[in-house]
Write a protein that holds these residues in place. Structure first.
Motif, PDB file in Angstrom:
ATOM      1  N   PRO A 166       0.805  -1.228   0.000  1.00 46.65           N
ATOM      2  CA  PRO A 166       0.000   0.000   0.000  1.00 46.65           C
ATOM      3  C   PRO A 166       0.837   1.276   0.000  1.00 46.65           C
ATOM      4  O   PRO A 166       0.463   2.251  -0.666  1.00 46.65           O
ATOM      5  N   GLU A 167       1.974   1.258   0.707  1.00 52.95           N
ATOM      6  CA  GLU A 167       2.756   2.506   0.763  1.00 52.95           C
ATOM      7  C   GLU A 167       3.349   2.850  -0.597  1.00 52.95           C
ATOM      8  O   GLU A 167       3.361   3.995  -1.033  1.00 52.95           O
ATOM      9  N   LEU A 168       3.810   1.792  -1.272  1.00 60.63           N
ATOM     10  CA  LEU A 168       4.385   1.974  -2.611  1.00 60.63           C
ATOM     11  C   LEU A 168       3.308   2.481  -3.583  1.00 60.63           C
ATOM     12  O   LEU A 168       3.540   3.398  -4.381  1.00 60.63           O
ATOM     13  N   LEU A 169       2.137   1.875  -3.472  1.00 59.77           N
ATOM     14  CA  LEU A 169       1.010   2.253  -4.335  1.00 59.77           C
ATOM     15  C   LEU A 169       0.623   3.720  -4.089  1.00 59.77           C
ATOM     16  O   LEU A 169       0.439   4.498  -5.027  1.00 59.77           O
ATOM     17  N   ASP A 170       0.524   4.078  -2.819  1.00 56.15           N
ATOM     18  CA  ASP A 170       0.140   5.430  -2.440  1.00 56.15           C
ATOM     19  C   ASP A 170       1.157   6.438  -2.990  1.00 56.15           C
ATOM     20  O   ASP A 170       0.793   7.452  -3.600  1.00 56.15           O
ATOM     21  N   GLN A 171       2.445   6.134  -2.809  1.00 51.94           N
ATOM     22  CA  GLN A 171       3.501   7.043  -3.271  1.00 51.94           C
ATOM     23  C   GLN A 171       3.451   7.200  -4.786  1.00 51.94           C
ATOM     24  O   GLN A 171       3.581   8.291  -5.332  1.00 51.94           O
ATOM     25  N   LEU A 172       3.235   6.074  -5.461  1.00 46.78           N
ATOM     26  CA  LEU A 172       3.195   6.119  -6.929  1.00 46.78           C
ATOM     27  C   LEU A 172       2.030   7.007  -7.401  1.00 46.78           C
ATOM     28  O   LEU A 172       2.191   7.873  -8.260  1.00 46.78           O
ATOM     29  N   LEU A 173       0.852   6.795  -6.790  1.00 46.33           N
ATOM     30  CA  LEU A 173      -0.310   7.596  -7.199  1.00 46.33           C
ATOM     31  C   LEU A 173      -0.081   9.067  -6.857  1.00 46.33           C
ATOM     32  O   LEU A 173      -0.440   9.956  -7.634  1.00 46.33           O
ATOM     33  N   TYR A 174       0.541   9.302  -5.709  1.00 45.48           N
ATOM     34  CA  TYR A 174       0.838  10.695  -5.325  1.00 45.48           C
ATOM     35  C   TYR A 174       1.708  11.354  -6.410  1.00 45.48           C
ATOM     36  O   TYR A 174       1.398  12.435  -6.900  1.00 45.48           O
TER      37      TYR A 174
END
Ligand SMILES: Cc1cc2nc3c(=O)[nH]c(=O)nc-3n(C[C@H](O)[C@H](O)[C@H](O)COP(=O)(O)O)c2cc1C
Length: 316
Positions: free
Chosen positions: A113-121
């Motif tokens: 989730p953290e990687l996904l969140d950062q990517l979308l950010y």
């Protein structure tokens, strides 16, 4: 009446299939390209470029799809795609293939989730603009999670932070691949926990399935059809015209088949790649010919186009 989208199917719904499908059948508001994998070379392969070349694709209905876990690669590809005139780019968070998932891509990224969140950010902070000056729309096609459908709660919370234009949910987890029953209760959860327009995808195979989904989820934006629509390419327009469900017209299917065969023969050199494409289609069309097992076997066994054409004659 809901909008209908043609799902991306790697190895099937390439540019040739999509344009020929539109010419012979249609009935879909959008067609998604199979995933393109932008990487640090910052170059599309010739095969990938065919999927987005605005000379041979309709930029108003085609949605290029990207598979990556790297914001820089995503943004590089997104900029090129927006320059070509496309309005929407779809992000693949659904691919269940082992090799893709092992690289934390597709549905594999849902487990981080953290990687996904950062990517979308990073993606949403740097969105390229389209030719009309508007930021390009980013839509997502997702599964519920990797190992457990309850992962969807956190995944959806992340999606809710970003202005995602549309979210297609295939309500399965990675380990379900395409076989286990769809987990519809999680789709209902999604509907009540997000304002992002939702698209239902999974196991819609008939006009009655389409009517059932429409009645059950009146608030969805669209339905995305994959294997059902490949098997019966008339499904979308049968639904749109409220026709009585029926088997597809054989003459039209034959003309569609012949056009695809002609196009692939021009596109590829040698029989092998043409046969490969056509045989992939018969994996689906065979369902339409339950009494022609022998001919289907001949099709799948054929090693040369001449053999294939003979096998086809007894069916089409
Ligand atoms: C052979 C095959 C290739 C696929 N390729 C892609 C793809 O490139 N991108 C993607 O998002 N989904 C891909 N999918 C998933 C489909 O888009 C769709 O989500 C899935 O088939 C479930 O929908 P359906 O039950 O209507 O077929 C693929 C599925 C299959 C069977």
């Amino acid at each position: 009446m809901k909008k209908i989208y043609l799902a991306p199917l790697e190895g099937i719904t390439d540019n040739t299939y999509r344009t020929t499908f539109k010419e012979f059948y249609g009935g879909c508001e959008k067609e998604f390209t199979p995933f393109l994998s932008p990487n640090s070379t910052k170059k599309f392969t010739t095969r990938e470029f065919r999927e987005i070349d605005s000379e041979i694709n309709d930029v108003n209905t085609t949605v290029p799809q990207l598979l990556t876990n790297n914001a820089e690669c995503f943004l590089w590809a997104a900029e090129k795609i927006a320059e070509l005139g496309y309005h929407e780019i779809n992000f693949n968070l659904g691919c269940p293939s082992g090799t893709v998932v092992a690289k934390k891509k597709g549905s594999g990224l849902l487990f981080y989730p953290e990687l996904l969140d950062q990517l979308l950010y990073d993606v949403f902070a740097n969105l390229p603009v389209c030719a009309d000056g508007q930021p390009v729309n980013i839509s997502i096609k997702t599964r519920l999670g990797k190992n457990d459908p309850d992962e969807f709660e956190e995944v959806l919370e992340i999606f809710n932070k970003y202005p995602i234009s549309e979210l297609t949910v295939h309500p399965r987890i990675q380990t379900d691949f395409y076989k286990e029953p769809v987990r519809e209760e999680y789709f209902s959860y999604g509907l009540s926990h997000t304002d992002i327009p939702l698209v239902f995808n999974g196991e819609i195979k008939s006009v009655s399935d389409m009517e059932r989904v429409e009645n059950q989820y009146p608030d969805i934006n669209a339905m995305m059809l994959g294997r059902g629509l490949i098997t019966n390419p008339e499904l979308a327009f049968q639904y749109k015209e409220s026709r009585e469900p029926s088997a597809p017209d054989l003459e039209r299917l034959k003309a569609f088949h012949n056009e695809l065969l002609a196009q692939y023969t021009t596109l590829f050199s040698g029989d092998k790649p043409v046969l490969h494409r056509m045989k992939e289609l018969w994996v689906f069309w065979r369902e339409l010919f339950p009494n022609n097992e022998k001919a289907i076997k001949q099709i799948q066994k054929s090693k040369h186009l001449a053999e294939y054409k003979i096998a086809i004659q007894s069916i089409l």
